[in-house]
Design a protein around this motif. Structure first.
Motif, short mmCIF file in Angstrom:
data_model
loop_
_atom_site.label_atom_id
_atom_site.label_comp_id
_atom_site.label_asym_id
_atom_site.label_seq_id
_atom_site.Cartn_x
_atom_site.Cartn_y
_atom_site.Cartn_z
N GLU A 115 1.45 4.18 -0.28
CA GLU A 115 2.12 3.28 -1.22
C GLU A 115 1.77 1.83 -0.95
O GLU A 115 1.66 1.03 -1.88
CB GLU A 115 3.63 3.52 -1.17
CG GLU A 115 4.02 4.87 -1.75
CD GLU A 115 5.48 5.24 -1.55
OE1 GLU A 115 6.19 4.53 -0.80
OE2 GLU A 115 5.89 6.24 -2.14
N ASN A 138 -1.47 8.84 -5.45
CA ASN A 138 -0.83 10.15 -5.45
C ASN A 138 -1.76 11.26 -5.88
O ASN A 138 -1.33 12.39 -6.05
CB ASN A 138 0.41 10.13 -6.36
CG ASN A 138 1.51 9.29 -5.78
OD1 ASN A 138 1.70 9.26 -4.57
ND2 ASN A 138 2.23 8.59 -6.62
N ASN A 169 3.18 8.49 3.69
CA ASN A 169 3.56 8.14 2.33
C ASN A 169 3.66 6.63 2.17
O ASN A 169 3.19 6.06 1.18
CB ASN A 169 4.87 8.83 1.94
CG ASN A 169 5.11 8.79 0.46
OD1 ASN A 169 4.22 9.14 -0.32
ND2 ASN A 169 6.30 8.37 0.05
#
Length: 78
Positions: free
Chosen positions: A64, A4, A60
């Motif tokens: 992840e 992130n 995303n």
């Protein structure tokens, strides 16, 4: 945190990492080759593959998935 951008001075470019990959199968193979040197367990491959679905995975989800791989027991042994 790493995926992130929360670690100062460190970043992972998921777009560059998965360049040329168009689906979850190819992305798991890329993770296996580049992070695990081809030694990723079937259980870990399956878990990350399922996480990346549905195809095509969002950016995303891709980020992840790299984080999940790095947090896996096999990666922690390296």
């Amino acid at each position: 945190m790493l995926m992130n951008g929360n670690l100062s001075g460190l970043s992972v470019d998921a777009i560059a990492f998965f360049n040329g990959c168009t689906d979850a199968n190819q992305m798991v193979a890329r993770i296996n080759t580049n992070i695990f040197g081809g030694e990723m367990s079937l259980e870990e491959k399956t878990r990350i593959h399922e996480y990346l679905l549905p195809d095509p995975p969002s950016l995303n989800r891709q980020k992840e998935a790299i984080g999940l791989a790095m947090g896996s027991p096999t990666f922690q042994m390296y």
